[in-house]
Design a protein around this motif. Sequence first.
Motif, PDB file in Angstrom:
ATOM      1  N   GLU A 300       8.702  -4.090  -3.225  1.00  0.00           N
ATOM      2  CA  GLU A 300       9.093  -2.738  -3.630  1.00  0.00           C
ATOM      3  C   GLU A 300       7.905  -1.867  -4.027  1.00  0.00           C
ATOM      4  O   GLU A 300       7.977  -0.637  -3.944  1.00  0.00           O
ATOM      5  CB  GLU A 300      10.124  -2.794  -4.757  1.00  0.00           C
ATOM      6  CG  GLU A 300      11.445  -3.417  -4.344  1.00  0.00           C
ATOM      7  CD  GLU A 300      11.983  -2.884  -3.027  1.00  0.00           C
ATOM      8  OE1 GLU A 300      11.859  -1.677  -2.762  1.00  0.00           O
ATOM      9  OE2 GLU A 300      12.531  -3.704  -2.249  1.00  0.00           O
ATOM     10  N   ILE A 301       6.811  -2.477  -4.435  1.00  0.00           N
ATOM     11  CA  ILE A 301       5.588  -1.695  -4.656  1.00  0.00           C
ATOM     12  C   ILE A 301       5.155  -1.059  -3.339  1.00  0.00           C
ATOM     13  O   ILE A 301       4.830   0.140  -3.281  1.00  0.00           O
ATOM     14  CB  ILE A 301       4.471  -2.581  -5.247  1.00  0.00           C
ATOM     15  CG1 ILE A 301       4.824  -2.993  -6.683  1.00  0.00           C
ATOM     16  CG2 ILE A 301       3.124  -1.833  -5.220  1.00  0.00           C
ATOM     17  CD1 ILE A 301       3.853  -3.979  -7.312  1.00  0.00           C
ATOM     18  N   ILE A 302       5.183  -1.848  -2.277  1.00  0.00           N
ATOM     19  CA  ILE A 302       4.811  -1.336  -0.958  1.00  0.00           C
ATOM     20  C   ILE A 302       5.850  -0.353  -0.433  1.00  0.00           C
ATOM     21  O   ILE A 302       5.507   0.682   0.150  1.00  0.00           O
ATOM     22  CB  ILE A 302       4.629  -2.515   0.035  1.00  0.00           C
ATOM     23  CG1 ILE A 302       3.539  -3.468  -0.455  1.00  0.00           C
ATOM     24  CG2 ILE A 302       4.297  -1.987   1.429  1.00  0.00           C
ATOM     25  CD1 ILE A 302       2.189  -2.817  -0.699  1.00  0.00           C
ATOM     26  N   ASN A 303       7.135  -0.640  -0.658  1.00  0.00           N
ATOM     27  CA  ASN A 303       8.188   0.266  -0.194  1.00  0.00           C
ATOM     28  C   ASN A 303       8.095   1.648  -0.846  1.00  0.00           C
ATOM     29  O   ASN A 303       8.321   2.668  -0.187  1.00  0.00           O
ATOM     30  CB  ASN A 303       9.565  -0.344  -0.466  1.00  0.00           C
ATOM     31  CG  ASN A 303       9.942  -1.400   0.556  1.00  0.00           C
ATOM     32  OD1 ASN A 303       9.340  -1.469   1.642  1.00  0.00           O
ATOM     33  ND2 ASN A 303      10.911  -2.240   0.229  1.00  0.00           N
ATOM     34  N   MET A 304       7.773   1.685  -2.146  1.00  0.00           N
ATOM     35  CA  MET A 304       7.622   2.987  -2.809  1.00  0.00           C
ATOM     36  C   MET A 304       6.437   3.753  -2.245  1.00  0.00           C
ATOM     37  O   MET A 304       6.460   4.982  -2.123  1.00  0.00           O
ATOM     38  CB  MET A 304       7.450   2.811  -4.319  1.00  0.00           C
ATOM     39  CG  MET A 304       8.760   2.796  -5.089  1.00  0.00           C
ATOM     40  SD  MET A 304       9.680   4.364  -5.026  1.00  0.00           S
ATOM     41  CE  MET A 304       8.800   5.325  -6.247  1.00  0.00           C
ATOM     42  N   LEU A 305       5.396   3.013  -1.899  1.00  0.00           N
ATOM     43  CA  LEU A 305       4.218   3.651  -1.308  1.00  0.00           C
ATOM     44  C   LEU A 305       4.552   4.208   0.073  1.00  0.00           C
ATOM     45  O   LEU A 305       4.168   5.335   0.416  1.00  0.00           O
ATOM     46  CB  LEU A 305       3.082   2.627  -1.219  1.00  0.00           C
ATOM     47  CG  LEU A 305       1.667   3.147  -0.977  1.00  0.00           C
ATOM     48  CD1 LEU A 305       1.265   4.159  -2.035  1.00  0.00           C
ATOM     49  CD2 LEU A 305       0.678   1.993  -0.951  1.00  0.00           C
ATOM     50  N   GLU A 306       5.301   3.444   0.856  1.00  0.00           N
ATOM     51  CA  GLU A 306       5.664   3.886   2.201  1.00  0.00           C
ATOM     52  C   GLU A 306       6.775   4.946   2.174  1.00  0.00           C
ATOM     53  O   GLU A 306       6.721   5.924   2.911  1.00  0.00           O
ATOM     54  CB  GLU A 306       6.131   2.684   3.031  1.00  0.00           C
ATOM     55  CG  GLU A 306       5.011   1.716   3.377  1.00  0.00           C
ATOM     56  CD  GLU A 306       5.509   0.563   4.233  1.00  0.00           C
ATOM     57  OE1 GLU A 306       6.727   0.301   4.255  1.00  0.00           O
ATOM     58  OE2 GLU A 306       4.664  -0.089   4.884  1.00  0.00           O
ATOM     59  N   GLY A 307       7.785   4.734   1.331  1.00  0.00           N
ATOM     60  CA  GLY A 307       8.952   5.606   1.342  1.00  0.00           C
ATOM     61  C   GLY A 307       8.786   6.890   0.556  1.00  0.00           C
ATOM     62  O   GLY A 307       9.379   7.921   0.911  1.00  0.00           O
ATOM     63  N   HIS A 308       7.989   6.849  -0.523  1.00  0.00           N
ATOM     64  CA  HIS A 308       7.836   8.027  -1.384  1.00  0.00           C
ATOM     65  C   HIS A 308       6.380   8.404  -1.644  1.00  0.00           C
ATOM     66  O   HIS A 308       6.128   9.370  -2.374  1.00  0.00           O
ATOM     67  CB  HIS A 308       8.554   7.800  -2.721  1.00  0.00           C
ATOM     68  CG  HIS A 308      10.043   7.887  -2.620  1.00  0.00           C
ATOM     69  ND1 HIS A 308      10.714   9.076  -2.517  1.00  0.00           N
ATOM     70  CD2 HIS A 308      11.001   6.920  -2.583  1.00  0.00           C
ATOM     71  CE1 HIS A 308      12.023   8.854  -2.437  1.00  0.00           C
ATOM     72  NE2 HIS A 308      12.219   7.554  -2.472  1.00  0.00           N
ATOM     73  N   HIS A 309       5.445   7.643  -1.084  1.00  0.00           N
ATOM     74  CA  HIS A 309       4.013   7.913  -1.279  1.00  0.00           C
ATOM     75  C   HIS A 309       3.651   7.926  -2.764  1.00  0.00           C
ATOM     76  O   HIS A 309       2.847   8.738  -3.216  1.00  0.00           O
ATOM     77  CB  HIS A 309       3.615   9.240  -0.617  1.00  0.00           C
ATOM     78  CG  HIS A 309       4.091   9.349   0.801  1.00  0.00           C
ATOM     79  ND1 HIS A 309       3.620   8.540   1.811  1.00  0.00           N
ATOM     80  CD2 HIS A 309       5.033  10.160   1.363  1.00  0.00           C
ATOM     81  CE1 HIS A 309       4.232   8.849   2.942  1.00  0.00           C
ATOM     82  NE2 HIS A 309       5.100   9.816   2.703  1.00  0.00           N
ATOM     83  N   LYS A 310       4.254   6.987  -3.508  1.00  0.00           N
ATOM     84  CA  LYS A 310       4.008   6.890  -4.955  1.00  0.00           C
ATOM     85  C   LYS A 310       3.628   5.464  -5.315  1.00  0.00           C
ATOM     86  O   LYS A 310       4.212   4.500  -4.792  1.00  0.00           O
ATOM     87  CB  LYS A 310       5.251   7.311  -5.752  1.00  0.00           C
ATOM     88  CG  LYS A 310       5.618   8.777  -5.580  1.00  0.00           C
ATOM     89  CD  LYS A 310       6.819   9.137  -6.418  1.00  0.00           C
ATOM     90  CE  LYS A 310       7.253  10.585  -6.173  1.00  0.00           C
ATOM     91  NZ  LYS A 310       6.224  11.555  -6.577  1.00  0.00           N
ATOM     92  N   ILE A 311       2.660   5.342  -6.216  1.00  0.00           N
ATOM     93  CA  ILE A 311       2.256   4.037  -6.733  1.00  0.00           C
ATOM     94  C   ILE A 311       3.072   3.734  -7.982  1.00  0.00           C
ATOM     95  O   ILE A 311       3.177   4.578  -8.878  1.00  0.00           O
ATOM     96  CB  ILE A 311       0.752   4.012  -7.051  1.00  0.00           C
ATOM     97  CG1 ILE A 311      -0.059   4.162  -5.759  1.00  0.00           C
ATOM     98  CG2 ILE A 311       0.372   2.720  -7.769  1.00  0.00           C
ATOM     99  CD1 ILE A 311      -1.555   4.273  -5.985  1.00  0.00           C
ATOM    100  N   VAL A 312       3.650   2.539  -8.023  1.00  0.00           N
ATOM    101  CA  VAL A 312       4.380   2.116  -9.216  1.00  0.00           C
ATOM    102  C   VAL A 312       3.882   0.742  -9.644  1.00  0.00           C
ATOM    103  O   VAL A 312       3.357  -0.029  -8.846  1.00  0.00           O
ATOM    104  CB  VAL A 312       5.910   2.070  -8.976  1.00  0.00           C
ATOM    105  CG1 VAL A 312       6.435   3.451  -8.633  1.00  0.00           C
ATOM    106  CG2 VAL A 312       6.275   1.065  -7.892  1.00  0.00           C
ATOM    107  N   GLU A 313       4.064   0.431 -10.916  1.00  0.00           N
ATOM    108  CA  GLU A 313       3.646  -0.860 -11.437  1.00  0.00           C
ATOM    109  C   GLU A 313       4.739  -1.895 -11.243  1.00  0.00           C
ATOM    110  O   GLU A 313       5.866  -1.581 -10.819  1.00  0.00           O
ATOM    111  CB  GLU A 313       3.270  -0.739 -12.916  1.00  0.00           C
ATOM    112  CG  GLU A 313       4.407  -0.277 -13.806  1.00  0.00           C
ATOM    113  CD  GLU A 313       3.929   0.129 -15.194  1.00  0.00           C
ATOM    114  OE1 GLU A 313       4.476  -0.427 -16.161  1.00  0.00           O
ATOM    115  OE2 GLU A 313       3.025   0.991 -15.294  1.00  0.00           O
TER     116      GLU A 313
END
Length: 357
Positions: A300-313
């Motif tokens: 899900e870290i990668i999915n947020m980067l791909e889907g929303h262009h956002k980094i999350v912890e």
Amino acid sequence: FLFFSFLFFSSFLLIFSSICFCTPIMRHIITSFRKKKYVMEPQDVIDAHERIKPFTLRTPLLYSDFYSSALSNATGEPTKVFLKLESEQLTGSFKARGAFNKVLIQKDLGKSFTTASSGNHAAGVVTALQKVSAKGDIYLPETAALGKVQTLERMIAGNENIRLLRFGKDCCQAEVEARRQAEECDKIYLSPYNDKDIVAGQGTIGLEILEQIKEVAPEEKIDYVFVSVGGGGLIGGISLYLKAHSPHTKIIGCQPINDNTMQQCLAAAGNVEEGAITFPLCQKHVDQIISVEEEDIAREIINMLEGHHKIVEGAAACALATPFHESIVKQLAGKTIVVVVCGANLGIDTLARLLKQ
């Protein structure tokens, strides 16, 4: 003998009743006892919201096409997903809310503050102390990650009121020292989660969610809210408010399977730590806690980067992974859910490793 016994007992009851119900002092004692028995009310969250809103951000509640599509495919029915982006809060974490609430309540006492943390809690405390020009000591273990220490050093650069102090080999030893200093030097200790003012500050996220859903999707009612769980301060505050103002909404706690202390404690009906206020809040208001695998969190870290262009912890990714868990995914068919994306402070080395994998 029976007559005098009856007379004595009747007199005792009359005197006791008069004291308990007619004496203002006794009524105050009884009321205080009852309040201490259950120390938090939804009003605490409302008060915290009014107190901190000039200092913190009202983070976005974003409808996610990416996650709505993915979860609809997983459930087999149209399912709507909204993201509460606390990852865009001051310091990149929800922790600023609780820190500001506690510091603003206590600042007029003229005392110094102390805490133990090298991460999000420390950054939140530093930001709050700087805003109100208060003094404080942040205890970090000798083993604290260099990147985290450097971040805090940059934050306090030029501020002589705040000190970073290294103590002990781990976070537990640093915390013991911070608490000792608070007790011996009459300072105010800022717990990361085991404090009603901290919990109330985190609970303002729940208040904002209900406000914002009316603005972005007034026709929707929220069926589920997914919240990461560590010590329970975040989910404790959010669930306290939501269960009072949206009782149909189910609150789902999210933990990594390798660190699911709260889930184990709830299952065993044993507290997280002696005197912890978050455990009874979770017992009362949280519907379920689900543990997810580390690889699901990484995904899900990668999915947020791909889907929303956002980094999350990792903690935020844990909440994003949980709706897809086999124990709950089918229950979400056709529902509206909110995922609290609690923070964005992911180390560059960790992100690089995940991208390489």
